[in-house]
Design a protein around this motif. Structure first.
Motif, PDB file in Angstrom:
ATOM      1  N   ASN A  27     -20.000 -19.255 -42.905  1.00 30.96           N
ATOM      2  CA  ASN A  27     -19.336 -20.297 -42.128  1.00 30.96           C
ATOM      3  C   ASN A  27     -18.380 -21.025 -43.056  1.00 30.96           C
ATOM      4  O   ASN A  27     -18.803 -21.584 -44.058  1.00 30.96           O
ATOM      5  N   ILE A  28     -17.097 -20.983 -42.706  1.00 30.77           N
ATOM      6  CA  ILE A  28     -16.115 -21.638 -43.572  1.00 30.77           C
ATOM      7  C   ILE A  28     -16.181 -23.137 -43.313  1.00 30.77           C
ATOM      8  O   ILE A  28     -15.841 -23.608 -42.237  1.00 30.77           O
ATOM      9  N   VAL A  29     -16.686 -23.882 -44.294  1.00 34.98           N
ATOM     10  CA  VAL A  29     -16.829 -25.329 -44.128  1.00 34.98           C
ATOM     11  C   VAL A  29     -16.248 -26.060 -45.329  1.00 34.98           C
ATOM     12  O   VAL A  29     -16.128 -25.501 -46.411  1.00 34.98           O
ATOM     13  N   ALA A  30     -15.895 -27.318 -45.102  1.00 33.77           N
ATOM     14  CA  ALA A  30     -15.461 -28.179 -46.202  1.00 33.77           C
ATOM     15  C   ALA A  30     -16.701 -28.909 -46.726  1.00 33.77           C
ATOM     16  O   ALA A  30     -17.590 -29.270 -45.959  1.00 33.77           O
ATOM     17  N   TRP A  31     -16.746 -29.089 -48.037  1.00 34.90           N
ATOM     18  CA  TRP A  31     -17.862 -29.795 -48.674  1.00 34.90           C
ATOM     19  C   TRP A  31     -17.362 -31.036 -49.365  1.00 34.90           C
ATOM     20  O   TRP A  31     -16.309 -30.999 -49.991  1.00 34.90           O
ATOM     21  N   GLN A  32     -18.127 -32.102 -49.278  1.00 34.61           N
ATOM     22  CA  GLN A  32     -17.793 -33.242 -50.133  1.00 34.61           C
ATOM     23  C   GLN A  32     -19.096 -33.870 -50.599  1.00 34.61           C
ATOM     24  O   GLN A  32     -19.976 -34.137 -49.784  1.00 34.61           O
ATOM     25  N   ARG A  33     -19.178 -34.083 -51.905  1.00 33.09           N
ATOM     26  CA  ARG A  33     -20.377 -34.719 -52.447  1.00 33.09           C
ATOM     27  C   ARG A  33     -19.941 -35.993 -53.172  1.00 33.09           C
ATOM     28  O   ARG A  33     -19.029 -35.955 -54.018  1.00 33.09           O
ATOM     29  N   PHE A  34     -20.607 -37.103 -52.833  1.00 36.49           N
ATOM     30  CA  PHE A  34     -20.270 -38.383 -53.457  1.00 36.49           C
ATOM     31  C   PHE A  34     -21.149 -38.582 -54.684  1.00 36.49           C
ATOM     32  O   PHE A  34     -22.364 -38.740 -54.553  1.00 36.49           O
ATOM     33  N   LEU A  35     -20.518 -38.564 -55.853  1.00 30.71           N
ATOM     34  CA  LEU A  35     -21.243 -38.737 -57.116  1.00 30.71           C
ATOM     35  C   LEU A  35     -20.964 -40.134 -57.650  1.00 30.71           C
ATOM     36  O   LEU A  35     -19.975 -40.762 -57.259  1.00 30.71           O
ATOM     37  N   PRO A  36     -21.807 -40.617 -58.568  1.00 30.85           N
ATOM     38  CA  PRO A  36     -21.568 -41.958 -59.108  1.00 30.85           C
ATOM     39  C   PRO A  36     -20.165 -42.106 -59.714  1.00 30.85           C
ATOM     40  O   PRO A  36     -19.588 -43.180 -59.717  1.00 30.85           O
ATOM     41  N   THR A  37     -19.585 -40.988 -60.213  1.00 33.45           N
ATOM     42  CA  THR A  37     -18.266 -41.065 -60.846  1.00 33.45           C
ATOM     43  C   THR A  37     -17.118 -40.885 -59.848  1.00 33.45           C
ATOM     44  O   THR A  37     -15.955 -41.088 -60.186  1.00 33.45           O
ATOM     45  N   GLY A  38     -17.424 -40.474 -58.606  1.00 30.53           N
ATOM     46  CA  GLY A  38     -16.379 -40.231 -57.597  1.00 30.53           C
ATOM     47  C   GLY A  38     -16.703 -38.980 -56.800  1.00 30.53           C
ATOM     48  O   GLY A  38     -17.528 -38.170 -57.229  1.00 30.53           O
ATOM     49  N   PRO A  39     -16.053 -38.778 -55.661  1.00 31.86           N
ATOM     50  CA  PRO A  39     -16.388 -37.613 -54.829  1.00 31.86           C
ATOM     51  C   PRO A  39     -15.787 -36.297 -55.332  1.00 31.86           C
ATOM     52  O   PRO A  39     -14.684 -36.297 -55.883  1.00 31.86           O
ATOM     53  N   ILE A  40     -16.546 -35.220 -55.113  1.00 29.78           N
ATOM     54  CA  ILE A  40     -16.012 -33.870 -55.382  1.00 29.78           C
ATOM     55  C   ILE A  40     -15.946 -33.157 -54.034  1.00 29.78           C
ATOM     56  O   ILE A  40     -16.908 -33.173 -53.272  1.00 29.78           O
ATOM     57  N   ALA A  41     -14.785 -32.572 -53.729  1.00 29.21           N
ATOM     58  CA  ALA A  41     -14.623 -31.926 -52.426  1.00 29.21           C
ATOM     59  C   ALA A  41     -14.105 -30.500 -52.596  1.00 29.21           C
ATOM     60  O   ALA A  41     -13.281 -30.225 -53.469  1.00 29.21           O
ATOM     61  N   LEU A  42     -14.636 -29.602 -51.762  1.00 34.54           N
ATOM     62  CA  LEU A  42     -14.164 -28.219 -51.723  1.00 34.54           C
ATOM     63  C   LEU A  42     -13.602 -27.974 -50.328  1.00 34.54           C
ATOM     64  O   LEU A  42     -14.333 -28.030 -49.341  1.00 34.54           O
ATOM     65  N   LEU A  43     -12.304 -27.741 -50.262  1.00 33.93           N
ATOM     66  CA  LEU A  43     -11.663 -27.545 -48.961  1.00 33.93           C
ATOM     67  C   LEU A  43     -11.371 -26.056 -48.809  1.00 33.93           C
ATOM     68  O   LEU A  43     -10.678 -25.468 -49.652  1.00 33.93           O
ATOM     69  N   PRO A  44     -11.921 -25.414 -47.776  1.00 37.54           N
ATOM     70  CA  PRO A  44     -11.816 -23.951 -47.691  1.00 37.54           C
ATOM     71  C   PRO A  44     -10.381 -23.466 -47.455  1.00 37.54           C
ATOM     72  O   PRO A  44      -9.650 -24.035 -46.653  1.00 37.54           O
ATOM     73  N   LEU A  45     -10.013 -22.414 -48.202  1.00 39.67           N
ATOM     74  CA  LEU A  45      -8.725 -21.754 -47.975  1.00 39.67           C
ATOM     75  C   LEU A  45      -8.979 -20.433 -47.241  1.00 39.67           C
ATOM     76  O   LEU A  45      -8.313 -20.101 -46.274  1.00 39.67           O
ATOM     77  N   THR A  46      -9.983 -19.663 -47.757  1.00 38.90           N
ATOM     78  CA  THR A  46     -10.447 -18.446 -47.077  1.00 38.90           C
ATOM     79  C   THR A  46     -11.966 -18.469 -47.218  1.00 38.90           C
ATOM     80  O   THR A  46     -12.518 -19.464 -47.699  1.00 38.90           O
ATOM     81  N   ASN A  47     -12.645 -17.359 -46.858  1.00 36.87           N
ATOM     82  CA  ASN A  47     -14.113 -17.391 -47.009  1.00 36.87           C
ATOM     83  C   ASN A  47     -14.547 -17.226 -48.469  1.00 36.87           C
ATOM     84  O   ASN A  47     -15.718 -17.369 -48.797  1.00 36.87           O
ATOM     85  N   CYS A  48     -13.604 -16.916 -49.390  1.00 33.64           N
ATOM     86  CA  CYS A  48     -13.997 -16.852 -50.804  1.00 33.64           C
ATOM     87  C   CYS A  48     -13.123 -17.698 -51.735  1.00 33.64           C
ATOM     88  O   CYS A  48     -13.329 -17.674 -52.948  1.00 33.64           O
ATOM     89  N   LEU A  49     -12.194 -18.453 -51.171  1.00 43.18           N
ATOM     90  CA  LEU A  49     -11.366 -19.349 -51.996  1.00 43.18           C
ATOM     91  C   LEU A  49     -11.429 -20.760 -51.432  1.00 43.18           C
ATOM     92  O   LEU A  49     -11.368 -20.935 -50.214  1.00 43.18           O
ATOM     93  N   SER A  50     -11.555 -21.736 -52.324  1.00 49.25           N
ATOM     94  CA  SER A  50     -11.548 -23.127 -51.874  1.00 49.25           C
ATOM     95  C   SER A  50     -10.638 -23.954 -52.773  1.00 49.25           C
ATOM     96  O   SER A  50     -10.448 -23.629 -53.951  1.00 49.25           O
TER      97      SER A  50
END
Ligand SMILES: Cc1cc2nc3c(=O)[nH]c(=O)nc-3n(C[C@H](O)[C@H](O)[C@H](O)COP(=O)(O)OP(=O)(O)OC[C@H]3O[C@@H](n4cnc5c(N)ncnc54)[C@H](O)[C@@H]3O)c2cc1C
Length: 256
Positions: A27-50
């Motif tokens: 499932n191609i989804v966007a991820w975002q994790r909020f860390l104490p230092t700031g958020p890290i996000a992975l925005l999908p481009l294809t099913n194997c590239l973000s």
């Protein structure tokens, strides 16, 4: 334009790169994790590239631009997977809400997809940009119009920057067309001022909401963590709120 410009620095940089995932995602989804230092996000481009957008304190961002690609990839995987010790108050608050939601037969997001791991980055795709809040008090002047980031800059944590700019363009084009149809010159200030008013009325509340989210997620005190965790869990569990948020985030231009 010699206009007033309201701005403040987040003392962060957004580190970006194109990432190769260790395994193709189903499932191609966007991820975002909020860390104490700031958020890290992975925005999908294809099913194997973000596409990576990782907000970090400026010194750490600059350091990550210099480390080897292997070390950079290790840091990303660590940021995605590191388990942080949980606060007891937050844990029990979340458990209580989950039980309550289950009792009310509201979905609590039991089916979870795990975050991806990263195997490498596309060579030369690493870069970093300073993050700032910025807003021009005026968007127009005789013969000049500001659109997009020239008029307003926001923190990327909500992924809304470009949408605000697209909204500006849509409204400006409509108003210029209206001016032409009515036989007015393109630079007619009546139409340009209308553009400014419409867009500021739309952009400013969103910009402050994004800034407020940034401040909310910067905090590490237990009551703040509890409040935002409960808020997110409730948003996820109540379909009406969740749908409204998704529609607002993806349909700004249509609904401006
Ligand atoms: C790290 C990061 C992550 C982001 N992630 C997201 C996201 O996930 N979703 C989202 O919607 N938005 C995101 N944004 C915001 C988004 O990138 C911007 O809102 C968008 O690029 C603004 O577009 P723009 O055309 O207005 O300005 P820009 O993209 O800044 O384009 C302006 C262009 O003008 C050029 N230029 C500047 N001065 C001159 C000059 N004097 N002469 C000629 N050319 C000039 C610049 O080189 C640039 O190419 C992110 C921003 C950052 C920094």
């Amino acid at each position: 334009m010699d206009t007033q410009y309201v701005k403040w620095d987040y003392n962060q940089m957004g580190v970006v790169a194109t990432l190769k995932l260790s395994e193709p995602t189903e499932n191609i989804v966007a991820w975002q994790r909020f860390l104490p230092t700031g958020p890290i996000a992975l925005l999908p481009l294809t099913n194997c590239l973000s596409s990576l957008v990782w907000s970090l304190p400026t010194t750490e961002a600059k350091r990550l631009l210099k480390v080897s690609e292997e070390e950079f990839v290790d840091s990303i995987n660590n940021a995605l997977w590191k388990v942080y010790p949980k606060d007891g108050v937050v844990e029990s608050g979340m458990r209580a809400l989950q039980q309550l939601l289950e009792g009310l037969s509201l979905q609590t997001g039991a089916v979870k997809q795990l975050q991806p791991s990263v195997s490498a980055i596309i060579e030369g795709s690493r870069a970093a940009f300073p993050l700032q809040f910025g807003h021009s008090v005026s968007y127009v002047q005789t013969g000049t119009v500001l659109v997009g980031d020239a008029a307003h800059r926001v923190h990327p944590l909500a992924g809304q920057g470009v949408n605000l700019g697209f909204g500006d363009v849509t409204v400006l084009v409509q108003l210029l067309a209206e001016a032409v149809i009515n036989g007015a010159p393109l630079g007619d200030m009546t139409y340009l001022r209308k553009y400014e008013t419409l867009r500021q009325r739309y952009n400013v509340p969103i910009m402050f909401a994004i800034d407020a989210l940034h401040r909310l997620y910067k905090g590490t005190a237990a009551p703040i963590v509890l409040a935002r965790s409960l808020g997110l869990q409730l948003t996820n569990a109540i379909p009406v709120i969740k749908k409204a948020l998704i529609e607002h985030a993806s349909g700004q231009i249509r609904n401006r």
